[in-house]
Design an enzyme around this catalytic site. Structure first.
Site, PDB file in Angstrom:
ATOM      1  N   LYS A 175       0.847  -1.191   0.000  1.00 29.24           N
ATOM      2  CA  LYS A 175       0.000   0.000   0.000  1.00 29.24           C
ATOM      3  C   LYS A 175       0.882   1.241   0.000  1.00 29.24           C
ATOM      4  O   LYS A 175       1.497   1.567   1.013  1.00 29.24           O
ATOM      5  CB  LYS A 175      -0.905   0.043   1.235  1.00 29.24           C
ATOM      6  CG  LYS A 175      -1.916   1.189   1.112  1.00 29.24           C
ATOM      7  CD  LYS A 175      -2.464   1.655   2.439  1.00 29.24           C
ATOM      8  CE  LYS A 175      -1.679   2.785   3.055  1.00 29.24           C
ATOM      9  NZ  LYS A 175      -1.643   4.028   2.295  1.00 29.24           N
ATOM     10  N   THR A 230       1.177   7.503  13.615  1.00 28.03           N
ATOM     11  CA  THR A 230       0.457   6.461  12.866  1.00 28.03           C
ATOM     12  C   THR A 230       0.897   5.076  13.332  1.00 28.03           C
ATOM     13  O   THR A 230       0.084   4.149  13.392  1.00 28.03           O
ATOM     14  CB  THR A 230       0.672   6.627  11.349  1.00 28.03           C
ATOM     15  OG1 THR A 230       0.493   7.986  11.000  1.00 28.03           O
ATOM     16  CG2 THR A 230      -0.285   5.781  10.560  1.00 28.03           C
ATOM     17  N   GLU A 248       8.659   0.814  11.550  1.00 26.41           N
ATOM     18  CA  GLU A 248       9.840   1.668  11.313  1.00 26.41           C
ATOM     19  C   GLU A 248       9.349   3.102  11.372  1.00 26.41           C
ATOM     20  O   GLU A 248       8.646   3.550  10.467  1.00 26.41           O
ATOM     21  CB  GLU A 248      10.438   1.382   9.924  1.00 26.41           C
ATOM     22  CG  GLU A 248      10.942  -0.027   9.728  1.00 26.41           C
ATOM     23  CD  GLU A 248      12.213  -0.305  10.500  1.00 26.41           C
ATOM     24  OE1 GLU A 248      12.835   0.638  11.020  1.00 26.41           O
ATOM     25  OE2 GLU A 248      12.568  -1.492  10.595  1.00 26.41           O
ATOM     26  N   CYS A 282      14.096   9.671   7.536  1.00 27.47           N
ATOM     27  CA  CYS A 282      13.952   9.336   8.957  1.00 27.47           C
ATOM     28  C   CYS A 282      15.291   9.447   9.691  1.00 27.47           C
ATOM     29  O   CYS A 282      15.338   9.797  10.855  1.00 27.47           O
ATOM     30  CB  CYS A 282      13.394   7.921   9.091  1.00 27.47           C
ATOM     31  SG  CYS A 282      14.283   6.698   8.129  1.00 27.47           S
ATOM     32  N   GLU A 382      11.271  16.031  15.567  1.00 26.40           N
ATOM     33  CA  GLU A 382      11.790  15.758  14.223  1.00 26.40           C
ATOM     34  C   GLU A 382      11.138  16.745  13.258  1.00 26.40           C
ATOM     35  O   GLU A 382       9.917  16.698  13.055  1.00 26.40           O
ATOM     36  CB  GLU A 382      11.399  14.328  13.821  1.00 26.40           C
ATOM     37  CG  GLU A 382      11.759  13.957  12.412  1.00 26.40           C
ATOM     38  CD  GLU A 382      11.144  12.613  11.950  1.00 26.40           C
ATOM     39  OE1 GLU A 382       9.960  12.366  12.218  1.00 26.40           O
ATOM     40  OE2 GLU A 382      11.873  11.839  11.329  1.00 26.40           O
TER      41      GLU A 382
HETATM   42  P1  NAD Z   1       2.476   8.526   7.867  1.00 33.61           P
HETATM   43  O1  NAD Z   1       2.515   7.807   9.150  1.00 33.61           O
HETATM   44  O2  NAD Z   1       1.591   9.689   7.702  1.00 33.61           O
HETATM   45  O3  NAD Z   1       2.064   7.519   6.689  1.00 33.61           O
HETATM   46  C1  NAD Z   1       2.767   6.337   6.404  1.00 33.61           C
HETATM   47  C2  NAD Z   1       1.855   5.360   5.691  1.00 33.61           C
HETATM   48  O4  NAD Z   1       0.804   4.963   6.580  1.00 33.61           O
HETATM   49  C3  NAD Z   1       1.152   5.918   4.454  1.00 33.61           C
HETATM   50  O5  NAD Z   1       1.087   4.892   3.474  1.00 33.61           O
HETATM   51  C4  NAD Z   1      -0.232   6.238   4.985  1.00 33.61           C
HETATM   52  O6  NAD Z   1      -1.228   6.223   3.978  1.00 33.61           O
HETATM   53  C5  NAD Z   1      -0.457   5.106   5.961  1.00 33.61           C
HETATM   54  N1  NAD Z   1      -1.425   5.369   7.021  1.00 33.61           N
HETATM   55  C6  NAD Z   1      -1.856   6.570   7.495  1.00 33.61           C
HETATM   56  N2  NAD Z   1      -2.736   6.389   8.509  1.00 33.61           N
HETATM   57  C7  NAD Z   1      -2.844   5.051   8.684  1.00 33.61           C
HETATM   58  C8  NAD Z   1      -3.570   4.232   9.602  1.00 33.61           C
HETATM   59  N3  NAD Z   1      -4.363   4.759  10.542  1.00 33.61           N
HETATM   60  N4  NAD Z   1      -3.433   2.904   9.522  1.00 33.61           N
HETATM   61  C9  NAD Z   1      -2.625   2.342   8.601  1.00 33.61           C
HETATM   62  N5  NAD Z   1      -1.898   3.056   7.703  1.00 33.61           N
HETATM   63  C10 NAD Z   1      -2.018   4.399   7.746  1.00 33.61           C
HETATM   64  O7  NAD Z   1       3.997   8.874   7.569  1.00 33.61           O
HETATM   65  P2  NAD Z   1       4.579   9.738   6.367  1.00 33.61           P
HETATM   66  O8  NAD Z   1       4.222  11.170   6.633  1.00 33.61           O
HETATM   67  O9  NAD Z   1       4.183   9.115   5.055  1.00 33.61           O
HETATM   68  O10 NAD Z   1       6.152   9.528   6.548  1.00 33.61           O
HETATM   69  C11 NAD Z   1       6.943  10.379   7.317  1.00 33.61           C
HETATM   70  C12 NAD Z   1       7.324   9.747   8.635  1.00 33.61           C
HETATM   71  O11 NAD Z   1       7.836   8.439   8.408  1.00 33.61           O
HETATM   72  C13 NAD Z   1       8.422  10.489   9.371  1.00 33.61           C
HETATM   73  O12 NAD Z   1       8.138  10.573  10.740  1.00 33.61           O
HETATM   74  C14 NAD Z   1       9.665   9.624   9.157  1.00 33.61           C
HETATM   75  O13 NAD Z   1      10.657   9.765  10.134  1.00 33.61           O
HETATM   76  C15 NAD Z   1       9.067   8.260   9.117  1.00 33.61           C
HETATM   77  N6  NAD Z   1       9.924   7.334   8.380  1.00 33.61           N
HETATM   78  C16 NAD Z   1      10.553   6.333   9.070  1.00 33.61           C
HETATM   79  C17 NAD Z   1      11.399   5.476   8.404  1.00 33.61           C
HETATM   80  C18 NAD Z   1      12.087   4.359   9.119  1.00 33.61           C
HETATM   81  O14 NAD Z   1      12.514   3.434   8.455  1.00 33.61           O
HETATM   82  N7  NAD Z   1      12.182   4.355  10.421  1.00 33.61           N
HETATM   83  C19 NAD Z   1      11.615   5.639   7.023  1.00 33.61           C
HETATM   84  C20 NAD Z   1      10.961   6.663   6.362  1.00 33.61           C
HETATM   85  C21 NAD Z   1      10.102   7.508   7.056  1.00 33.61           C
END
Ligand code: NAD
Length: 482
Positions: A175, A230, A248, A282, A382
């Site tokens: 997804k 999330t 992650e 991240c 962050e």
């Molecule tokens: P987000 O949490 O908004 O969304 C991530 C994914 O989750 C998207 O596909 C979104 O559609 C989905 N999602 C949203 N609400 C959901 C729910 N209630 N249930 C299930 N899925 C849901 O994150 P983002 O804004 O896309 O990414 C940025 C964040 O991700 C930053 O905090 C960054 O640090 C983190 N990140 C972490 C890593 C890592 O490997 N640790 C890597 C990249 C990004």
């Protein structure tokens, strides 16, 4: 292999090796221009049900397909993607905003990762053997796995979940983020030409799709990358069906720079890793602790380096390092952080600018904050944008406490000529990845994940692959009852 991949048209979600259109569609925008990209599906609950049914059926055969066959298909998949890499890299830059050079790096990593996973077999381990019995530790696949992908690395993080799921014998539903569905849908279309039906499926939808996936009783494991907020919702939702999950999440990495470094040698890496992908990674250097004896020189050189080398612009422009912010939500969040500068009396060593016309591209240029208070938002949160605080330190124990003080623990680094001292400091840092004289090195054979609120479980490496399996202890008694 078709010579060109159509990266300009709506085709459908990838379900059971068919392209399934949906009654409703939506689109994202190119963050460098504000222009709409083409329409993509909005998956319905019934589309997810169909994908789960197909994945469950496919699991029976795929899970008993020999490792060598699964590996061969994964390698062919990497070749097919590579054949279309130019189109995909252009598409990545237009949906994500990152410079084309970084899209190429992301693609290089995606291919390297797939090819490495194709060599990583989890073999049975003999725990005990005697005349009477053999006890094995074995690792059967879990079942249907779903990968929930964020918008910052749609190709690498998509393939970084797909590869481990498939090679360990699971079927997989991806997804993508609604902000960046385009490349992941194309990766699904390419997978259709190789894998048996139901093994790889991609569903693009709106904000309802993620919760539907985490709640679905037919899905056995979630691999989630995204924000901490999330991640909490995902864990709570998985608890209802006791699904396995790996999370992650966000980070706020400290880089500790000791007094003995050669500033000119380490500064380009530290500065670049503060602003890469417009700070939307991240694991970047997000809090830079510099020994007080070199603080002023380091700060001034970092400002100079950033001004000269970190060019902001559209990802298609030559020499750009910082593209636009990816979406309006992120742009507004970072803008809010910039608004704190005068309100909190933070001193900018380099004052960035925010485009007055975000409707034609979410541009923000790099900002460096000069020694703000430790409890300020720019240190504690962050920012996920091109803004970084520099902080002074003088006492080793104290700087380690400050580096460890937050609830996040994704990455951290120590920079020094004295490797023994630096390694000693590194071993005291609470983070899933810690580097000496580097930061943000990743490798498909090396586990990756966070401590504390930065995550649960690991991805990649044999340890990450094991998270796509159940642990099964197999006792084989040699006596025969007659
Ligand atoms: P987000 O949490 O908004 O969304 C991530 C994914 O989750 C998207 O596909 C979104 O559609 C989905 N999602 C949203 N609400 C959901 C729910 N209630 N249930 C299930 N899925 C849901 O994150 P983002 O804004 O896309 O990414 C940025 C964040 O991700 C930053 O905090 C960054 O640090 C983190 N990140 C972490 C890593 C890592 O490997 N640790 C890597 C990249 C990004």
């Amino acid at each position: 292999m078709a010579s060109k991949l159509d990266t300009k048209t709506y085709l459908g979600n990838v379900i059971n090796n068919e392209l399934i259109p949906t009654p409703t569609t939506r689109h994202s925008i190119n963050p460098a221009t504000g222009q709409p990209l083409y329409e993509v599906p909005v998956a319905r609950k019934e589309d997810l049900d169909a994908a789960v049914d197909a994945a469950r059926k496919a699991f029976k055969i795929w899970s008993s397909t020999p490792f060598s066959e699964r590996a061969n298909l994964l390698l062919k998949y990497a070749d097919t993607i590579e054949h279309h890499r130019n189109e995909l890299e252009q598409l990545l830059t237009s949906e994500q905003g990152k410079p084309l050079s970084l899209s190429r790096t992301e693609m290089d990593c995606g291919l390297t990762w797939l090819r490495a996973f194709a060599t990583m077999e989890i073999k049975d381990e003999i725990l005990q053997e005697d005349d009477e019995k053999t006890i094995y530790s074995t690792h059967p696949p879990i079942g249907v796995c779903a990968g929930i992908v964020p918008w910052n690395w749609p190709i690498l993080l998509g393939l970084g979940k797909l590869g481990p799921a498939l090679i360990t014998g699971n079927t997989f539903i991806m997804k993508p983020s609604p902000y960046t569905p385009y490349c992941d849908l194309k990766l699904g279309e390419l997978a259709m030409t190789l894998f048996p039906p139901g093994v790889v499926q991609v569903l693009s939808g709106d904000d309802r799709l993620g919760p539907w996936i985490t709640e679905h009783p037919g899905i056995d494991k979630i691999s989630f990358t995204g924000s901490i907020a999330t991640g909490r919702l995902v864990a709570a939702s998985c608890a209802k069906t006791l699904k396995r999950y790996v999370l992650e999440l966000g980070g706020n990495d400290a880089a500790i720079v000791c007094e003995d470094v050669d500033i000119d040698k380490c500064l380009p890496k530290i500065a670049t890793l503060s602003f890469l992908n417009s700070g939307q990674i991240c694991m970047l250097t997000k809090r830079i602790y510099i020994h007080e004896s070199i603080y002023d020189t380091f700060r001034d050189k970092m400002v100079e380096f950033t001004k000269e080398n970190i060019k902001t612009g559209a990802g298609t422009e030559e020499g750009v390092v910082v593209g636009p912010l990816q979406n309006k939500m992120q742009f507004d969040k970072v803008q809010n952080m910039y608004a704190q500068i005068p309100l909190q009396n933070w001193k900018p060593a380099l004052a960035g600018t925010i485009t007055p016309t975000p409707q034609t591209g979410y541009y923000i240029t790099p900002t460096i904050i000069d020694n703000p208070p430790e409890d300020s938002r720019i240190v504690q949160e962050e920012p996920f944008g091109p803004i970084v605080p520099l902080l002074k330190w003088s006492n080793e124990d104290d700087v380690i406490d400050r580096a460890n003080a937050l609830r996040t623990g994704l990455g951290a680094s120590v920079w020094s000529k004295d490797i023994t001292r630096a390694e000693g400091m590194a071993r005291r840092l609470e983070a899933g990845s810690v580097w000496v004289n580097s930061h943000f090195d990743v490798d498909p054979r090396v586990p990756f994940g966070g401590h504390k609120e930065s995550g649960v479980g690991m991805e990649w490496g044999m340890e990450g692959l094991k998270h796509y399996t159940n642990s099964r202890s197999l006792w084989v008694w040699k006596r025969v009852f007659e």
